[in-house]
Design a protein around this motif. Structure first.
Motif, mmCIF file in Angstrom:
data_model
loop_
_atom_site.group_PDB
_atom_site.id
_atom_site.type_symbol
_atom_site.label_atom_id
_atom_site.label_comp_id
_atom_site.label_asym_id
_atom_site.label_seq_id
_atom_site.Cartn_x
_atom_site.Cartn_y
_atom_site.Cartn_z
ATOM 1 N N GLN A 1 1.049 -1.471 0.128
ATOM 2 C CA GLN A 1 -0.470 -0.156 -0.219
ATOM 3 C C GLN A 1 0.969 1.271 -0.190
ATOM 4 O O GLN A 1 1.793 1.059 0.316
ATOM 5 C CB GLN A 1 -0.797 0.134 0.819
ATOM 6 C CG GLN A 1 -2.229 -1.211 1.464
ATOM 7 C CD GLN A 1 -3.048 -0.563 2.137
ATOM 8 O OE1 GLN A 1 -2.722 -0.505 3.320
ATOM 9 N NE2 GLN A 1 -4.271 -1.400 2.260
ATOM 10 N N ALA A 2 0.659 1.884 -0.583
ATOM 11 C CA ALA A 2 0.566 3.648 -0.181
ATOM 12 C C ALA A 2 1.654 3.957 0.785
ATOM 13 O O ALA A 2 0.681 4.276 1.532
ATOM 14 C CB ALA A 2 -0.279 4.446 -0.818
ATOM 15 N N GLY A 3 2.855 4.647 0.906
ATOM 16 C CA GLY A 3 3.177 4.417 2.474
ATOM 17 C C GLY A 3 4.157 3.884 2.760
ATOM 18 O O GLY A 3 4.881 3.913 4.155
ATOM 19 N N ALA A 4 4.250 2.605 2.597
ATOM 20 C CA ALA A 4 4.465 1.346 2.469
ATOM 21 C C ALA A 4 6.423 1.530 2.159
ATOM 22 O O ALA A 4 6.614 1.541 1.472
ATOM 23 C CB ALA A 4 4.174 -0.032 2.514
ATOM 24 N N SER A 5 7.375 0.722 2.478
ATOM 25 C CA SER A 5 8.775 0.600 2.545
ATOM 26 C C SER A 5 8.986 -1.362 2.084
ATOM 27 O O SER A 5 8.094 -1.996 2.780
ATOM 28 C CB SER A 5 9.279 0.701 4.030
ATOM 29 O OG SER A 5 8.923 1.875 3.775
ATOM 30 N N LEU A 6 9.860 -1.202 0.539
ATOM 31 C CA LEU A 6 10.171 -2.503 0.389
ATOM 32 C C LEU A 6 12.034 -2.323 0.055
ATOM 33 O O LEU A 6 12.315 -1.203 0.430
ATOM 34 C CB LEU A 6 9.446 -3.001 -0.931
ATOM 35 C CG LEU A 6 8.369 -3.573 -0.840
ATOM 36 C CD1 LEU A 6 7.821 -3.430 -2.507
ATOM 37 C CD2 LEU A 6 8.253 -4.680 -0.580
ATOM 38 N N ARG A 7 12.223 -3.459 0.366
ATOM 39 C CA ARG A 7 13.446 -3.008 -0.345
ATOM 40 C C ARG A 7 14.357 -4.273 -0.934
ATOM 41 O O ARG A 7 13.583 -5.585 -0.572
ATOM 42 C CB ARG A 7 15.128 -3.573 1.205
ATOM 43 C CG ARG A 7 16.458 -3.337 0.678
ATOM 44 C CD ARG A 7 17.202 -3.773 1.740
ATOM 45 N NE ARG A 7 17.177 -5.538 2.797
ATOM 46 C CZ ARG A 7 18.376 -5.614 2.627
ATOM 47 N NH1 ARG A 7 19.282 -4.824 3.605
ATOM 48 N NH2 ARG A 7 18.797 -7.130 3.035
ATOM 49 N N LEU A 8 14.636 -3.856 -2.178
ATOM 50 C CA LEU A 8 15.025 -4.688 -3.425
ATOM 51 C C LEU A 8 16.361 -5.003 -2.846
ATOM 52 O O LEU A 8 17.209 -4.296 -2.783
ATOM 53 C CB LEU A 8 14.911 -3.930 -4.724
ATOM 54 C CG LEU A 8 13.541 -3.665 -4.640
ATOM 55 C CD1 LEU A 8 13.288 -3.100 -6.541
ATOM 56 C CD2 LEU A 8 12.538 -4.354 -4.603
#
Length: 121
Positions: A13-20
């Protein structure tokens, strides 16, 4: 030859974080710059971030500056893209690339297969 494998994409969702993450094999990883690019649906590939061979110099595109951070761990042959405060317009296939220190996709000789990032509103 260099093999690059991205991972870490997903639906958030918008506002979340991810690490690629992007793991490299086949050639000396620490000798070359690495970059992240993305291709939104129906659009051209665009520059996201680049990092020098040592990790001491980083460059982020204007659309992600202050939200995304590129980093690398040469001992692990891995480059990362930490993505915070994600927006729906960040939705794209994200690619890592291996080659020259530049924001031009033409400066990179090897590319991963891409990982999908989808940000819902």
């Amino acid at each position: 030859q260099v093999q690059l494998v991205e991972s870490g994409g997903g639906l958030v969702q918008a506002g979340a974080s991810l690490r690629l993450s992007c793991s490299a094999s086949g050639r000396t990883f620490s000798n070359y710059a690495m970059g992240w690019f993305r291709q939104p649906p129906g659009k051209e590939r665009e520059f996201v971030a680049a990092i020098s061979w040592s990790g001491s110099t980083k460059y982020h595109g204007d659309s992600v500056k202050g939200r995304f951070t590129i980093s690398r761990v040469n001992a692990k042959n891995t480059v990362y893209l930490q993505m915070n405060s994600l927006k729906p317009e960040d939705t794209a296939v994200y690619y890592c690339a291996y080659g020259t220190w530049t924001s031009d996709p033409g400066g990179y000789d090897y590319w991963g297969q891409g990982t999908q990032v989808t940000v819902s509103s």
